[in-house]
Design a protein around this motif. Structure first.
Motif, PDB file in Angstrom:
ATOM      1  N   GLY A 184       0.818  -1.213   0.000  1.00 19.98           N
ATOM      2  CA  GLY A 184       0.000   0.000   0.000  1.00 19.98           C
ATOM      3  C   GLY A 184       0.847   1.256   0.000  1.00 19.98           C
ATOM      4  O   GLY A 184       0.591   2.198  -0.755  1.00 19.98           O
ATOM      5  N   MET A 185       1.865   1.276   0.846  1.00 19.94           N
ATOM      6  CA  MET A 185       2.744   2.448   0.913  1.00 19.94           C
ATOM      7  C   MET A 185       3.503   2.650  -0.388  1.00 19.94           C
ATOM      8  O   MET A 185       3.724   3.784  -0.813  1.00 19.94           O
ATOM      9  N   SER A 186       3.878   1.558  -1.043  1.00 15.71           N
ATOM     10  CA  SER A 186       4.660   1.679  -2.276  1.00 15.71           C
ATOM     11  C   SER A 186       3.868   2.360  -3.392  1.00 15.71           C
ATOM     12  O   SER A 186       4.450   3.007  -4.260  1.00 15.71           O
ATOM     13  N   LEU A 187       2.541   2.216  -3.355  1.00 14.00           N
ATOM     14  CA  LEU A 187       1.692   2.800  -4.404  1.00 14.00           C
ATOM     15  C   LEU A 187       0.843   3.966  -3.911  1.00 14.00           C
ATOM     16  O   LEU A 187       0.125   4.571  -4.701  1.00 14.00           O
ATOM     17  N   GLY A 188       0.889   4.228  -2.613  1.00 11.71           N
ATOM     18  CA  GLY A 188       0.027   5.269  -2.065  1.00 11.71           C
ATOM     19  C   GLY A 188      -1.436   4.878  -2.113  1.00 11.71           C
ATOM     20  O   GLY A 188      -2.315   5.719  -2.299  1.00 11.71           O
ATOM     21  N   ARG A 189      -1.712   3.579  -1.930  1.00 10.73           N
ATOM     22  CA  ARG A 189      -3.083   3.073  -1.953  1.00 10.73           C
ATOM     23  C   ARG A 189      -3.535   2.773  -0.529  1.00 10.73           C
ATOM     24  O   ARG A 189      -2.748   2.345   0.305  1.00 10.73           O
ATOM     25  N   PRO A 190      -4.832   2.940  -0.260  1.00  7.66           N
ATOM     26  CA  PRO A 190      -5.328   2.644   1.090  1.00  7.66           C
ATOM     27  C   PRO A 190      -5.331   1.149   1.375  1.00  7.66           C
ATOM     28  O   PRO A 190      -5.527   0.319   0.483  1.00  7.66           O
ATOM     29  N   VAL A 191      -5.088   0.838   2.641  1.00  5.16           N
ATOM     30  CA  VAL A 191      -5.117  -0.533   3.132  1.00  5.16           C
ATOM     31  C   VAL A 191      -6.192  -0.604   4.213  1.00  5.16           C
ATOM     32  O   VAL A 191      -6.174   0.179   5.156  1.00  5.16           O
ATOM     33  N   TYR A 192      -7.136  -1.515   4.049  1.00  4.50           N
ATOM     34  CA  TYR A 192      -8.234  -1.689   4.992  1.00  4.50           C
ATOM     35  C   TYR A 192      -8.080  -3.035   5.679  1.00  4.50           C
ATOM     36  O   TYR A 192      -7.845  -4.042   5.019  1.00  4.50           O
ATOM     37  N   LEU A 193      -8.217  -3.058   7.000  1.00  2.23           N
ATOM     38  CA  LEU A 193      -8.143  -4.295   7.767  1.00  2.23           C
ATOM     39  C   LEU A 193      -9.532  -4.620   8.303  1.00  2.23           C
ATOM     40  O   LEU A 193     -10.149  -3.786   8.976  1.00  2.23           O
ATOM     41  N   PHE A 194     -10.026  -5.818   7.976  1.00  2.00           N
ATOM     42  CA  PHE A 194     -11.369  -6.233   8.366  1.00  2.00           C
ATOM     43  C   PHE A 194     -11.287  -7.406   9.337  1.00  2.00           C
ATOM     44  O   PHE A 194     -10.692  -8.434   9.032  1.00  2.00           O
ATOM     45  N   ASP A 195     -11.927  -7.230  10.489  1.00  2.00           N
ATOM     46  CA  ASP A 195     -11.972  -8.263  11.516  1.00  2.00           C
ATOM     47  C   ASP A 195     -13.040  -9.273  11.125  1.00  2.00           C
ATOM     48  O   ASP A 195     -14.226  -8.932  11.012  1.00  2.00           O
ATOM     49  N   THR A 196     -12.641 -10.521  10.931  1.00  3.74           N
ATOM     50  CA  THR A 196     -13.601 -11.540  10.503  1.00  3.74           C
ATOM     51  C   THR A 196     -14.384 -12.135  11.673  1.00  3.74           C
ATOM     52  O   THR A 196     -15.124 -13.101  11.480  1.00  3.74           O
ATOM     53  N   ALA A 197     -14.254 -11.524  12.858  1.00  4.47           N
ATOM     54  CA  ALA A 197     -15.120 -11.925  13.970  1.00  4.47           C
ATOM     55  C   ALA A 197     -16.537 -11.420  13.744  1.00  4.47           C
ATOM     56  O   ALA A 197     -17.482 -11.926  14.349  1.00  4.47           O
ATOM     57  N   ALA A 198     -16.701 -10.432  12.867  1.00  9.59           N
ATOM     58  CA  ALA A 198     -18.037  -9.925  12.535  1.00  9.59           C
ATOM     59  C   ALA A 198     -18.844 -11.040  11.878  1.00  9.59           C
ATOM     60  O   ALA A 198     -18.278 -11.967  11.291  1.00  9.59           O
ATOM     61  N   GLU A 199     -20.158 -10.955  11.999  1.00  7.28           N
ATOM     62  CA  GLU A 199     -21.006 -11.911  11.279  1.00  7.28           C
ATOM     63  C   GLU A 199     -20.617 -11.875   9.808  1.00  7.28           C
ATOM     64  O   GLU A 199     -20.378 -10.809   9.245  1.00  7.28           O
ATOM     65  N   ARG A 200     -20.571 -13.044   9.180  1.00  6.47           N
ATOM     66  CA  ARG A 200     -20.092 -13.135   7.796  1.00  6.47           C
ATOM     67  C   ARG A 200     -20.910 -12.265   6.848  1.00  6.47           C
ATOM     68  O   ARG A 200     -20.366 -11.601   5.980  1.00  6.47           O
ATOM     69  N   ASP A 201     -22.244 -12.220   7.031  1.00  7.84           N
ATOM     70  CA  ASP A 201     -23.080 -11.371   6.173  1.00  7.84           C
ATOM     71  C   ASP A 201     -22.749  -9.893   6.360  1.00  7.84           C
ATOM     72  O   ASP A 201     -22.746  -9.127   5.393  1.00  7.84           O
ATOM     73  N   VAL A 202     -22.464  -9.485   7.581  1.00  3.74           N
ATOM     74  CA  VAL A 202     -22.096  -8.096   7.863  1.00  3.74           C
ATOM     75  C   VAL A 202     -20.765  -7.779   7.192  1.00  3.74           C
ATOM     76  O   VAL A 202     -20.595  -6.722   6.571  1.00  3.74           O
ATOM     77  N   LEU A 203     -19.812  -8.699   7.311  1.00  6.07           N
ATOM     78  CA  LEU A 203     -18.511  -8.504   6.674  1.00  6.07           C
ATOM     79  C   LEU A 203     -18.664  -8.374   5.163  1.00  6.07           C
ATOM     80  O   LEU A 203     -18.100  -7.467   4.540  1.00  6.07           O
TER      81      LEU A 203
END
Length: 192
Positions: free
Chosen positions: A164-183
């Motif tokens: 992400g840093m190499s291209l200046g692109r955003p990086v999003y981290l998603f916690d998979t403890a959330a209900e799968r449909d919500v994720l």
């Protein structure tokens, strides 16, 4: 405008099941599942490799840097073919657990720039949940300690953050403890 997404996460973070649900929700989504493509490639080259589970188990013992380079070339061509026409999701994990520790077989930053993803997504799970998921469905993945699960996620996230840093692109981290449909709702919203 369609996006190219680079999705990563340690084993048992939920990448495969989440990707399947997202593809069902968004029928035009083009998915490149790196592990499956690498398995096909190695199976064509090396007799006796039967499955992705076996590839996970024997990883560094049968996958060469040349295999990774050749599959990377195919991925870059795939993204080039679909970019701008449909959303593309690349499911990849350059960090593998090996009998001696870990191995990282990343894209060079120049090659990653050819992929030019719009966003990078990391799926992660609590280390105890990772162990529970591996115990329930090993799929060729070795059982890990809590510390090994944490280390794997940290290494995978480090590689993704570097990309992400190499291209200046955003990086999003998603916690998979959330209900799968919500994720899946959250991920689909990123593509809307």
């Amino acid at each position: 405008m369609p996006k190219v997404i680079y999705l990563t996460g340690a084993p048992a973070s939920g990448k495969s099941s989440t990707t399947r649900m997202l593809a069902n929700r968004l029928p035009g989504l083009q998915v490149w599942e790196y592990g499956a493509r690498l398995t096909e490639h190695v199976r064509a080259r090396a007799k006796g490799v039967a499955s992705q589970d076996e590839l996970r188990t024997r990883s560094a013992g049968i996958v060469t840097p040349q295999d990774v380079d050749e599959v990377d070339d195919a991925l870059i061509a795939f993204v080039g073919e679909h970019r701008g026409r449909s959303d593309v999701l690349i499911d990849s994990h350059p960090v593998t657990k090996e009998e001696y520790g870990y191995r990282i077989t990343p894209f060079s930053l120049a090659r990653f720039a050819q992929l030019a993803p719009d966003e990078i997504w990391i799926l992660y799970a609590d280390p105890e949940e990772t162990r529970r998921r591996i115990a329930a469905d090993p799929g060729g993945r070795p059982m890990v300690t809590v510390e090994e699960a944490r280390m794997h996620t940290t290494l995978q996230s480090s590689v993704a953050a570097t990309y992400g840093m190499s291209l200046g692109r955003p990086v999003y981290l998603f916690d998979t403890a959330a209900e799968r449909d919500v994720l899946v709702d959250r991920l689909a919203a990123r593509l809307a």
